[in-house]
Scaffold this motif. Structure first.
Motif, PDB file in Angstrom:
ATOM      1  N   SER A 191      37.726 -12.630   5.163  1.00 36.88           N
ATOM      2  CA  SER A 191      38.464 -12.287   6.387  1.00 36.88           C
ATOM      3  C   SER A 191      39.122 -10.918   6.264  1.00 36.88           C
ATOM      4  CB  SER A 191      39.530 -13.353   6.664  1.00 36.88           C
ATOM      5  OG  SER A 191      40.465 -13.400   5.606  1.00 36.88           O
ATOM      6  N   ASP A 192      39.374 -10.332   7.420  1.00 33.38           N
ATOM      7  CA  ASP A 192      40.046  -9.039   7.494  1.00 33.38           C
ATOM      8  C   ASP A 192      41.061  -9.106   8.634  1.00 33.38           C
ATOM      9  OD1 ASP A 192      39.806  -5.959   6.661  1.00 33.38           O
ATOM     10  OD2 ASP A 192      40.044  -6.086   8.852  1.00 33.38           O
ATOM     11  N   SER A 193      42.284  -8.705   8.353  1.00 36.35           N
ATOM     12  CA  SER A 193      43.358  -8.848   9.341  1.00 36.35           C
ATOM     13  C   SER A 193      43.137  -7.982  10.574  1.00 36.35           C
ATOM     14  CB  SER A 193      44.708  -8.494   8.700  1.00 36.35           C
ATOM     15  OG  SER A 193      44.678  -7.177   8.157  1.00 36.35           O
ATOM     16  N   GLN A 194      42.449  -6.873  10.430  1.00 35.87           N
ATOM     17  CA  GLN A 194      42.253  -5.965  11.557  1.00 35.87           C
ATOM     18  C   GLN A 194      40.985  -6.267  12.343  1.00 35.87           C
ATOM     19  OE1 GLN A 194      42.400  -1.990   9.978  1.00 35.87           O
ATOM     20  NE2 GLN A 194      44.641  -2.026   9.704  1.00 35.87           N
ATOM     21  N   ASN A 195      39.870  -6.446  11.631  1.00 40.61           N
ATOM     22  CA  ASN A 195      38.574  -6.601  12.294  1.00 40.61           C
ATOM     23  C   ASN A 195      38.063  -8.038  12.358  1.00 40.61           C
ATOM     24  OD1 ASN A 195      38.385  -3.764  12.648  1.00 40.61           O
ATOM     25  ND2 ASN A 195      37.640  -3.567  10.522  1.00 40.61           N
ATOM     26  N   TYR A 234      31.573  -5.546   4.711  1.00 34.60           N
ATOM     27  CA  TYR A 234      30.441  -5.815   3.826  1.00 34.60           C
ATOM     28  C   TYR A 234      30.406  -7.312   3.505  1.00 34.60           C
ATOM     29  CZ  TYR A 234      30.178  -0.774   3.141  1.00 34.60           C
ATOM     30  OH  TYR A 234      30.056   0.580   3.340  1.00 34.60           O
ATOM     31  N   GLY A 235      29.196  -7.794   3.276  1.00 32.40           N
ATOM     32  CA  GLY A 235      29.040  -9.203   2.943  1.00 32.40           C
ATOM     33  C   GLY A 235      27.699  -9.467   2.293  1.00 32.40           C
ATOM     34  N   CYS A 236      27.393 -10.756   2.143  1.00 34.40           N
ATOM     35  CA  CYS A 236      26.147 -11.169   1.477  1.00 34.40           C
ATOM     36  C   CYS A 236      25.516 -12.302   2.272  1.00 34.40           C
ATOM     37  CB  CYS A 236      26.448 -11.620   0.046  1.00 34.40           C
ATOM     38  SG  CYS A 236      25.001 -12.176  -0.885  1.00 34.40           S
ATOM     39  N   MET A 237      24.222 -12.246   2.462  1.00 36.10           N
ATOM     40  CA  MET A 237      23.499 -13.333   3.121  1.00 36.10           C
ATOM     41  C   MET A 237      23.405 -14.533   2.172  1.00 36.10           C
ATOM     42  SD  MET A 237      22.722 -12.330   6.172  1.00 36.10           S
ATOM     43  CE  MET A 237      21.475 -13.503   6.674  1.00 36.10           C
ATOM     44  N   LEU A 238      23.513 -15.738   2.751  1.00 34.69           N
ATOM     45  CA  LEU A 238      23.374 -16.967   1.978  1.00 34.69           C
ATOM     46  C   LEU A 238      22.135 -17.720   2.442  1.00 34.69           C
ATOM     47  CD1 LEU A 238      27.040 -18.304   1.751  1.00 34.69           C
ATOM     48  CD2 LEU A 238      25.711 -17.133  -0.005  1.00 34.69           C
ATOM     49  N   GLN A 239      21.373 -18.224   1.488  1.00 33.92           N
ATOM     50  CA  GLN A 239      20.177 -19.012   1.758  1.00 33.92           C
ATOM     51  C   GLN A 239      20.500 -20.484   1.518  1.00 33.92           C
ATOM     52  OE1 GLN A 239      16.913 -17.773   2.564  1.00 33.92           O
ATOM     53  NE2 GLN A 239      16.336 -19.901   2.900  1.00 33.92           N
ATOM     54  N   ILE A 240      20.286 -21.335   2.544  1.00 33.15           N
ATOM     55  CA  ILE A 240      20.575 -22.764   2.418  1.00 33.15           C
ATOM     56  C   ILE A 240      19.472 -23.430   1.605  1.00 33.15           C
ATOM     57  CG2 ILE A 240      20.908 -24.933   3.664  1.00 33.15           C
ATOM     58  CD1 ILE A 240      21.866 -23.296   6.050  1.00 33.15           C
ATOM     59  N   ASP A 261      40.896  -9.581  -7.745  1.00 34.84           N
ATOM     60  CA  ASP A 261      41.253  -9.577  -6.334  1.00 34.84           C
ATOM     61  C   ASP A 261      39.993  -9.380  -5.480  1.00 34.84           C
ATOM     62  OD1 ASP A 261      42.076  -7.733  -3.801  1.00 34.84           O
ATOM     63  OD2 ASP A 261      43.655  -9.176  -4.300  1.00 34.84           O
ATOM     64  N   PRO A 262      39.828 -10.185  -4.408  1.00 35.97           N
ATOM     65  CA  PRO A 262      38.623 -10.077  -3.572  1.00 35.97           C
ATOM     66  C   PRO A 262      38.383  -8.673  -3.028  1.00 35.97           C
ATOM     67  CG  PRO A 262      39.827 -12.076  -3.037  1.00 35.97           C
ATOM     68  CD  PRO A 262      40.688 -11.298  -3.982  1.00 35.97           C
ATOM     69  N   ARG A 263      39.436  -7.915  -2.769  1.00 33.92           N
ATOM     70  CA  ARG A 263      39.245  -6.553  -2.266  1.00 33.92           C
ATOM     71  C   ARG A 263      38.559  -5.676  -3.307  1.00 33.92           C
ATOM     72  NH1 ARG A 263      39.196  -6.377   3.034  1.00 33.92           N
ATOM     73  NH2 ARG A 263      40.713  -7.875   3.856  1.00 33.92           N
ATOM     74  N   TYR A 264      38.921  -5.879  -4.555  1.00 32.21           N
ATOM     75  CA  TYR A 264      38.283  -5.109  -5.629  1.00 32.21           C
ATOM     76  C   TYR A 264      36.822  -5.540  -5.766  1.00 32.21           C
ATOM     77  CZ  TYR A 264      38.016  -2.545 -10.027  1.00 32.21           C
ATOM     78  OH  TYR A 264      37.684  -1.643 -11.014  1.00 32.21           O
ATOM     79  N   GLN A 265      36.581  -6.850  -5.668  1.00 25.52           N
ATOM     80  CA  GLN A 265      35.204  -7.348  -5.730  1.00 25.52           C
ATOM     81  C   GLN A 265      34.370  -6.814  -4.563  1.00 25.52           C
ATOM     82  OE1 GLN A 265      36.232 -11.540  -5.792  1.00 25.52           O
ATOM     83  NE2 GLN A 265      35.621 -11.732  -7.943  1.00 25.52           N
ATOM     84  N   LEU A 266      34.990  -6.721  -3.386  1.00 25.13           N
ATOM     85  CA  LEU A 266      34.285  -6.210  -2.215  1.00 25.13           C
ATOM     86  C   LEU A 266      33.852  -4.765  -2.416  1.00 25.13           C
ATOM     87  CD1 LEU A 266      33.372  -6.838   0.694  1.00 25.13           C
ATOM     88  CD2 LEU A 266      35.598  -5.974   1.462  1.00 25.13           C
ATOM     89  N   SER A 267      34.692  -3.979  -3.068  1.00 26.25           N
ATOM     90  CA  SER A 267      34.334  -2.581  -3.319  1.00 26.25           C
ATOM     91  C   SER A 267      33.122  -2.485  -4.240  1.00 26.25           C
ATOM     92  CB  SER A 267      35.524  -1.829  -3.920  1.00 26.25           C
ATOM     93  OG  SER A 267      35.855  -2.355  -5.195  1.00 26.25           O
ATOM     94  N   VAL A 268      33.032  -3.405  -5.225  1.00 34.20           N
ATOM     95  CA  VAL A 268      31.871  -3.414  -6.116  1.00 34.20           C
ATOM     96  C   VAL A 268      30.621  -3.882  -5.359  1.00 34.20           C
ATOM     97  CG1 VAL A 268      30.925  -4.344  -8.255  1.00 34.20           C
ATOM     98  CG2 VAL A 268      33.367  -3.832  -8.093  1.00 34.20           C
ATOM     99  N   LEU A 269      30.787  -4.886  -4.468  1.00 36.42           N
ATOM    100  CA  LEU A 269      29.652  -5.396  -3.697  1.00 36.42           C
ATOM    101  C   LEU A 269      29.033  -4.311  -2.816  1.00 36.42           C
ATOM    102  CD1 LEU A 269      28.092  -8.057  -2.838  1.00 36.42           C
ATOM    103  CD2 LEU A 269      29.703  -8.152  -0.925  1.00 36.42           C
TER     104      LEU A 269
END
Length: 717
Positions: free
Chosen positions: A555-559, A564-570, A684-692
């Protein structure tokens, strides 16, 4: 909200066993050749076990197989499925009795029966798909089909209601009232064969068995392939004391429809009574086949009974009418009969009278084709039963007009209205109509969306918890057939719109569904616990379209959600009884969000996929490999130095750390171990997001190296 669930392995469904290469006919032939041996084996075992309890199902199975072979019927279901003369020829027809669909009830498998067939528990399995029917389950008429029946065929509906009233009288034991009501109804509608069955049951209740048999014989002459009439006749014979002859009629019923539940029960009771140790003697306990009751007689059903075809013999001085009870004559399976009595002229005369009364079902070798031709002769003369139940005779060759043709078949065009076939939720033509246990019908997709919010019927608010737990949303076949037949153009347009909607949901770059929850990484498992209605819908659409994919973002408080994200395969979905689900997914491609949107409550996005930029220069590639190997070894050391408790938890949730890859640029997202390590590190997820979001493997390795160096210092302390 939907949350991440503890990881658990879920095995794949086992593959369906391959079909046999033998043809069905060959298999039936082999069964027939072995039938006498099997019958003897099953009868011997059943007789020997009678001291311990009632006969088992194998004896009944072998008896029935022999009976079918003698009549020339390959299989009971095939015979039952054949259209008998006198069956209803209209758009609303019961799957069970093949007559008009009075008070239509749709069972869980999606097929529709008249309420009478289900209320009287005449069926153990569905005649169309062989699905097991729950005995005593509430039979709520389908609202939509009932309205169509009342609109299209009001006279037939009134006939069905009259039958229901007669059934209530019979169930209450008010046979005299039922007889009067049935006679009055027959005077107004002599073509209604069901009324004759009700009248026969009334006569039987008043112990006027001979008159009841005459009514039933008339029905048999009109509909010789109707299993129920043989059962009713067998019940009358059984009640009047002719147990052996009743047994044959029950088998006749099962030969036409092997799932006719009451006939099965009656056969089992009759066999238990006829073959009980008290009847056969105490010698049965020592040796069943050495018993004098069995040793000197062929056991194939009909061989011993054929010696004495005296189902309902009457003393010559007795009147055949009124309330006099027919006198059972020794010679059935329930009594012994001497050869002298069999061959006496007096008994032969009685036997000739019998043929005109009981319509003996046993057929000789020359008569086996009679049943298949859907015609059952009573004797040299045909019997015509008048409205009062008395029989008359007509000369040979004289034709009798069939009065079983129902007054419905085609529907006037002005009675076909598309509004009668509209879903009350989406207000569009039914698409994949599903009928709930409470009798209401909806589009399958519309019903599923409502059940996402509450396990209740959207109209009557009746609880559908059990229906939701079973997840058997079977299509109501009759309603779908009516739509295809009478509203083909409207159905074509409805399918076109559905295909467009499905194609929109199948696009994996435009309006991609977004699950806003947690961080996900390529190749890393991400089990999810889904309980919000909007995400239930999203997961279901992903499965129905066949893509089995959706995006995952934090989640993002502004948008609303991150860029950025990742596709998930069921990989698998495990549905819980209350509608929640545990979804087993694994990470796929990374993406960047270009445009955000909303669809039916869940977020969507237009996206573009990310790939690592490959290094071409040899010197740079050599340095990249050295950095890769160094960071990999550093990661292994950090993981091995973790406490056992933490290491065990990581292995249970994410599995083991992937091995080092030789070609570090082979995959568009780089080595898999990097993403596994990034998922298990408490960062922290924000740091992980930057790596992603990085598209450079070198930059990603440097980031991971800094994180490992920081945590290694904490471990040394």
């Amino acid at each position: 909200m939907a949350s991440s669930a503890p990881h658990g392995s879920s095995g794949a469904l086992p593959p369906e066993p391959g079909g046999s290469g033998r043809a069905a006919g060959q298999e039936e032939k082999e069964k027939g050749e072995a039938a006498p041996a099997r019958l003897k084996e099953a009868a011997g075992a059943s007789l020997a076990s009678l001291c311990l309890g009632p006969p088992g199902g194998r004896l009944l199975e072998c008896l029935l197989l022999n009976y079918r072979l003698r009549l020339g019927l390959a299989r009971g279901r095939a015979a039952a499925a054949a259209e008998g003369s006198g069956a209803a020829e209209g758009p609303l027809r019961c799957c069970g009795c093949r007559r008009f669909l009075g008070e239509p009830v749709t069972v869980p498998c999606g097929h529709t029966y008249c309420r009478r067939c289900l209320r009287r528990e005449l069926r153990a399995r569905c005649r169309r798909c062989r699905a097991r029917l729950v005995p005593g389950a509430p039979a709520r008429p389908s609202v939509v089909l009932s309205q169509l029946a009342e609109k299209w065929f009001p006279a037939e509906c009134e006939r069905a209601r009259a039958g229901s009233r007669l059934e209530e009288l019979l169930a209450q034991g008010r046979f005299r009232e039922a007889l009067g009501a049935a006679g009055q109804a027959l005077r107004a509608d002599s073509s209604n064969l069901m009324l004759r069955i009700y009248r026969a049951e009334s006569y039987a209740g008043l112990q006027e068995y001979k008159t009841a048999i005459e009514d039933l014989n008339f029905v048999i002459s009109k509909m010789p392939s109707w299993p129920e009439v043989y059962f009713r006749k067998g019940k009358v014979l059984h009640d009047s004391g002719f147990v052996g002859d009743a047994l044959q009629l029950f088998l006749q019923c099962l030969a036409l429809d092997e799932d006719f539940l009451p006939a099965k029960l009656e056969v089992e009771r009759t066999l238990c009574d006829v073959l009980s140790p008290e009847k056969l003697g105490e010698s049965l306990k020592e040796s069943a086949w050495n018993s004098p009751h069995i040793r000197n007689k062929p056991f194939i059903l009909g061989s011993e009974v054929a010696e004495s075809q005296c189902n309902l013999q009457l003393c010559p001085e007795q009147s055949l009418g009124g309330s006099e009870v027919l006198e059972p004559v020794s010679g059935s399976l329930n009594r012994a009969q001497s050869a002298h009595a069999l061959n006496s002229p007096k008994d032969l005369a009685k036997e000739d009278v019998l043929k005109r009364v009981s319509s003996e079902p046993l057929l000789s070798g020359q008569e086996k084709g009679a049943l298949l031709k859907r015609k059952l002769s009573f004797s040299e003369q045909d019997t015509v039963v008048s409205e009062d139940g008395r029989n008359k005779h007509k000369k040979q060759g004289e034709s009798t007009k069939r009065d079983t043709t129902l007054a419905y078949g085609t529907i006037p065009g002005n009675l076909i209205d598309v509004s009668d076939f509209e879903c009350s939720l989406c207000m569009r033509l039914f698409f994949e109509p599903v009928t709930t246990p409470c009798g209401h019908t909806f589009c399958k997709g519309c019903l599923e969306r409502c059940l996402d919010h509450a396990p209740q019927c959207p109209l009557c608010k009746e609880s559908l918890k059990e229906y939701l737990a079973s997840r058997r949303y079977c299509i109501t076949e009759l309603l779908e057939e009516l739509i295809m037949k009478y509203l083909s153009d409207e159905l074509y347009e409805r399918k076109r719109i559905h295909a467009e909607e499905t194609a929109e949901h199948s696009n994996l770059t435009k309006n991609v569904p977004m699950f806003v929850c947690t961080m996900a990484y390529p190749t890393v498992p991400c089990p999810l616990h889904v309980f919000e209605p909007r995400y239930r819908l999203m997961i279901r659409r992903s499965m129905e379209t066949g893509t089995k994919q959706f995006g995952m973002c934090i989640s993002d408080s502004q948008n609303g959600f991150a860029d950025y994200g990742c596709m998930l395969q069921i990989r698998n979905v495990h549905f819980l009884p209350d509608g929640r689900s545990v979804v087993d997914t694994v990470g796929g491609k990374r993406f960047r969000v270009l445009r955000r949107g909303m669809k039916d409550g869940y977020c969507t996005a237009d996206i573009e996929y990310l790939e690592d930029v490959k290094v071409v220069d040899e010197k740079e590639l050599k340095k990249l490999r050295e950095l890769h190997n160094f960071v990999y070894n550093q990661a292994c050391n950090w993981f091995q130095n973790l406490r056992n408790k933490f290491r065990t938890q990581i292995l249970q949730h994410f599995g083991p750390m992937p091995d080092r890859e030789e070609n570090i640029q082979a995959m568009p997202n780089g080595p898999a171990w990097c993403w596994w390590l990034l998922a298990v590190l408490p960062v922290d997820p924000r740091y992980q997001l930057s790596v992603l979001s990085m598209m450079s493997l070198k930059d990603r390795l440097i980031k991971i190296q800094h994180i490992l160096t920081y945590f290694s210092r904490d471990q040394s302390k």
